[in-house]
Design an enzyme around this catalytic site. Sequence first.
Site, PDB file in Angstrom:
ATOM      1  N   HIS A 234      19.452 -24.045 -24.498  1.00  0.00           N
ATOM      2  CA  HIS A 234      19.400 -24.746 -25.784  1.00  0.00           C
ATOM      3  C   HIS A 234      18.992 -23.701 -26.816  1.00  0.00           C
ATOM      4  CE1 HIS A 234      19.533 -28.520 -23.594  1.00  0.00           C
ATOM      5  NE2 HIS A 234      18.458 -28.181 -22.910  1.00  0.00           N
ATOM      6  N   GLU A 272      25.401 -28.289 -23.202  1.00  0.00           N
ATOM      7  CA  GLU A 272      25.544 -29.733 -23.398  1.00  0.00           C
ATOM      8  C   GLU A 272      25.160 -30.112 -24.824  1.00  0.00           C
ATOM      9  OE1 GLU A 272      22.436 -30.846 -23.917  1.00  0.00           O
ATOM     10  OE2 GLU A 272      21.103 -30.298 -22.286  1.00  0.00           O
TER      11      GLU A 272
END
Length: 318
Positions: A234, A272
């Site tokens: 992330h 994601e």
Amino acid sequence: MNIHAASTTRAEALVTTRLDSTGETPVLSLRLNGAMPGADELTGAVLRALEAAFAADGSLHRLILDPSGLPLTLRDLPFAHPVTGGLEVRRDGFYQTDMLWLGHKPAGRLRTGLVPGPDGRDHPLRPPHPVGVVYERYDPVADLTVSFRTVDIDRDLDTFHRWMNDGRVAYFWELAWEKPKLRDYLAAFAERPHTYPLIGCFNGEDAGYFETYWVREDRLGPFYDSGPWDRAWHGLIGERRHLGRAKTGAWLRGLIHYLFLDCPMTENIMGEPRVDNSKLLSYAREVGYEKVKEFDFPHKRSALMRCTRDRFFSEVRL
């Protein structure tokens, strides 16, 4: 051997290079300046010379290294291959060496087989978290040095708090908390072997925050057929002056490069992001990602993205 901290200036002083492109395959010749240096220093100088040659010409995919008179072996340059006239070095192989940009020992197998995870998914035993600068490389495309270092809570908490409470960041991260709660958030990583946070820097200046993780043990693992060495991340750029396509491309190239260098068994770097994060999805495609599918986390609808080792090193200019 790791020569991550080798000085480019010092390397240039040790050897003189000449790239001859008149033949079918360019030949990079090296000539030693002065007395013979130590083995590690000599290898570092040769690696820097190769880096400079590939960085200067993005279309250069292979060359012949002519190290005449230098005591170099294939053990010193494991990515090279003997050919007539010297050693063949290919771009995609060279950029997979952990000798030049990686700041710590690569993550290898600590034991054979898998160990049971708390949720029933087996995974490899993970190495201890690294400390300090984990990666540093000059990015010739963006003309700046990209580096990543592990988070130091006492040093980084104020910056982390400011970034997370920026509305632009909070929309995606949902961590607009007070400092004590954010301190606890960062401290919890010490108890999670599969993940650790990094601060990303441009030319030594703090620019963004990144979390790396092994997918198998993370929440993403059950949403696809995750491999034991799949990795993901992330990330955010907290300093607005460091936004923009050029710098985004630089940290993406650097972070993915780091994760592949860190573990030679890793074949996939996953992602994601939210499906509505159109900018990041666009940037991701430029560094070798492809969209696998869309799926739903409890808190967001995500795009499952995958970057393979082969595609990254064959298509992305480093």
